[in-house]
Design a protein around this motif. Structure first.
Motif, mmCIF file in Angstrom:
data_model
loop_
_atom_site.group_PDB
_atom_site.id
_atom_site.type_symbol
_atom_site.label_atom_id
_atom_site.label_comp_id
_atom_site.label_asym_id
_atom_site.label_seq_id
_atom_site.Cartn_x
_atom_site.Cartn_y
_atom_site.Cartn_z
ATOM 1 N N ASP A 177 80.754 45.497 102.536
ATOM 2 C CA ASP A 177 79.458 45.686 103.201
ATOM 3 C C ASP A 177 78.323 44.979 102.474
ATOM 4 O O ASP A 177 77.170 44.983 102.928
ATOM 5 C CB ASP A 177 79.121 47.187 103.312
ATOM 6 C CG ASP A 177 80.103 47.921 104.210
ATOM 7 O OD1 ASP A 177 80.881 47.246 104.894
ATOM 8 O OD2 ASP A 177 80.092 49.165 104.218
ATOM 9 N N GLN A 188 76.048 42.284 104.251
ATOM 10 C CA GLN A 188 75.225 42.898 105.294
ATOM 11 C C GLN A 188 74.032 43.644 104.679
ATOM 12 O O GLN A 188 72.884 43.480 105.100
ATOM 13 C CB GLN A 188 76.100 43.865 106.111
ATOM 14 C CG GLN A 188 75.354 44.618 107.161
ATOM 15 C CD GLN A 188 74.781 43.692 108.239
ATOM 16 O OE1 GLN A 188 75.466 43.312 109.149
ATOM 17 N NE2 GLN A 188 73.518 43.314 108.107
ATOM 18 N N ILE A 189 74.291 44.424 103.645
ATOM 19 C CA ILE A 189 73.210 45.221 103.035
ATOM 20 C C ILE A 189 72.176 44.296 102.392
ATOM 21 O O ILE A 189 70.969 44.526 102.488
ATOM 22 C CB ILE A 189 73.786 46.223 102.006
ATOM 23 C CG1 ILE A 189 74.739 47.190 102.706
ATOM 24 C CG2 ILE A 189 72.668 47.019 101.336
ATOM 25 C CD1 ILE A 189 75.493 48.132 101.770
ATOM 26 N N TYR A 231 72.995 53.470 108.376
ATOM 27 C CA TYR A 231 74.152 53.234 107.494
ATOM 28 C C TYR A 231 74.133 54.259 106.343
ATOM 29 O O TYR A 231 75.147 54.878 106.019
ATOM 30 C CB TYR A 231 74.085 51.800 106.944
ATOM 31 C CG TYR A 231 75.177 51.458 105.947
ATOM 32 C CD1 TYR A 231 76.367 50.860 106.363
ATOM 33 C CD2 TYR A 231 75.018 51.739 104.594
ATOM 34 C CE1 TYR A 231 77.360 50.550 105.459
ATOM 35 C CE2 TYR A 231 76.005 51.430 103.675
ATOM 36 C CZ TYR A 231 77.177 50.835 104.114
ATOM 37 O OH TYR A 231 78.160 50.536 103.204
ATOM 38 N N CYS A 232 72.950 54.447 105.736
ATOM 39 C CA CYS A 232 72.832 55.379 104.596
ATOM 40 C C CYS A 232 73.115 56.821 105.048
ATOM 41 O O CYS A 232 73.821 57.568 104.367
ATOM 42 C CB CYS A 232 71.433 55.302 103.964
ATOM 43 S SG CYS A 232 71.103 53.719 103.180
ATOM 44 N N ASP A 276 74.974 57.802 107.610
ATOM 45 C CA ASP A 276 76.418 57.934 107.887
ATOM 46 C C ASP A 276 77.204 58.034 106.591
ATOM 47 O O ASP A 276 78.164 58.788 106.484
ATOM 48 C CB ASP A 276 76.937 56.707 108.662
ATOM 49 C CG ASP A 276 76.437 56.725 110.095
ATOM 50 O OD1 ASP A 276 75.895 57.757 110.512
ATOM 51 O OD2 ASP A 276 76.575 55.687 110.771
#
Ligand code: HEM
Length: 408
Positions: free
Chosen positions: A159, A162-163, A196-197, A199
């Motif tokens: 990831d 993306q981040i 995202y965070c 989840d």
């Protein structure tokens, strides 16, 4: 000349130090209409603003520098539920979170990371060392701190790209002057990153593991445990604080070494590593400015600021104040008081990640010094700095290996 200083102009971004020196000498506390902030440039004044957390609130440090357009605000509304958790929180709420986060940032967890950082660094260097000429900022300084902090949180390696992209948008929105189109795009990515965070916290709540996120979730021994919203906000904030700063400081450090022909000097005697890193933090901080907002009318250096005045603490100017650091524009690893720099702030918000940042920089330098007997900057390259008021480091830094130490 001061009213014309715009910290987002291309001249300032390319080299802010002459502008800062002029301000410090002529008008050490001055209003900058371009960003509607009061800039504070002397060491003692900057230190005072950092340390007086009653008069100077940290509430604005993560806020967009300029108001966002209605469409961007509309995207954020109802979906982006970030709450202030650390750098932008005042007392007494700040102490509660800082105490918990300091535990999660334990010496044990940092120690566990040290061999991981060195191994990752060696792995990255192997991918480009035989090229002879490479962009050290992109190939090494960019991924290493991100891999480190995301490993600490438990985020999957896959990831990372993306981040990092999401974080680049946050940089422009919070510390730059994005176009309306960019604000709208960035608002969308900030929502994606926030979700995202959220989840991720939910996943760890369901099945804790041996990582910092799970440590924060397990913290149920107190009367006021962290909520999932607070933990997601910590991940959101730290994802950025933990790598953007360190990526830039690594690049600045390498640039400082190479511009001053100090590669061989450090290679021959690595006992001075700490002093080199401290001087790089002073001379070429990756956080060149930080913000505060006044809670009451206050006078600094004879200039009275109203309540609600937005302040730009010019760390880069304070770190080169000749009243505190003799010959401040000279990179001198033997400087006795380099550790007085304000690059990590000071006072109750003093950077929590500074031990980690030091470990990462030393690991990176040691691996490179092992691998390259001599390294030089590629001549005549033009450096480009992201347009924002706080975070400074060249986006690319081309270097060439003069002699590869293949035995290591
Ligand atoms: C060279 C790298 C770094 C620099 C120059 C830097 C700089 C700073 C600065 C200027 C502040 C604000 C201090 C204040 O308001 O008084 C800060 C706060 C903070 N930094 Fe760093 N930082 C670096 C690396 C890191 C890393 C690697 C992490 C985490 C992994 C981190 C986590 C934090 C946190 C959590 C705070 C907020 C502390 C609080 O509000 O109590 N930083 N940092």
């Amino acid at each position: 000349m001061s009213p014309s200083v715009d910290p987002l102009s291309s001249d300032y971004l390319a080299d802010p130090y002459p502008f800062l020196a002029n301000l410090r000498g002529e008008k050490p506390v001055e209003h900058l209409p371009a960003i509607d902030m009061w800039i504070v440039t002397r060491y003692e004044d900057a230190r005072q603003v950092f340390r007086d957390n009653k008069t100077f609130s940290a509430a604005n440090v993560q806020a967009p520098l300029l108001p966002l357009c209605d469409e961007a605000m509309g995207i954020l509304k109802g979906r982006f539920k970030l709450v202030p958790v650390m750098s932008n929180l005042d007392q007494p709420a700040h102490s509660r979170i800082r105490r918990k986060l300091a535990r999660a940032f334990s010496a044990r967890r940092i120690k566990l990371l040290t061999p991981v950082i060195e191994k990752r660094c060696r792995g990255l260097v192997e991918t480009f060392r035989h090229q002879g000429r490479f962009d050290i900022a992109r190939e090494l300084c960019y991924p290493l701190p991100a891999i480190t902090i995301f490993t600490m949180f438990g985020f999957p390696d896959d990831d990372m790209d993306q981040i990092k992209e999401w974080c680049a948008d946050k940089l422009v929105v919070n510390w730059g002057r994005p176009t309306q189109e960019h604000q709208i795009r960035a608002a969308r990515t900030m929502v994606l990153f926030w979700e995202y965070c959220v989840d991720f916290v939910a996943k760890r709540r369901a099945a804790p593991m041996d990582d910092m996120t799970s440590d924060l979730i397990r913290d149920e021994d107190e009367t006021q445990p962290l909520t999932d919203q607070e933990i997601a906000s910590i991940l959101f904030g730290l994802s950025f604080a933990g790598h953007e700063t360190t990526t830039n400081q690594m690049t600045n450090f390498l640039r400082n070494l190479l511009e001053n022909n100090l590669w061989k000097n450090l290679r021959e005697d690595r006992s001075n590593m700490q002093s080199f890193i401290d001087e790089s933090l002073r001379y070429d901080s990756s956080v060149i400015a930080w913000r505060r907002i006044t809670t009451t009318e206050v006078t600094i250096d004879g200039v009275t600021l109203p309540k609600g005045a937005k302040i730009m603490i010019a760390i880069g100017a304070a770190n080169r104040d000749p009243e505190h650091f003799p010959q401040p524009d000279h990179f001198d690893p033997a400087r006795k008081n380099a550790t007085d720099h304000l690059s990590f702030g000071t006072g109750i918000h003093l950077c929590l990640g500074r031990p980690l940042a030091h470990i990462e920089m030393a690991a990176m330098a040691n691996v490179l010094l092992d691998c390259f007997a001599d390294l030089q900057l590629v001549a005549d390259q033009e450096l480009h700095f992201p347009p924002n008021i706080s975070f400074r480091g060249p986006e690319t830094l081309m270097v060439q290996s003069v002699q590869d130490n293949n035995t290591n």
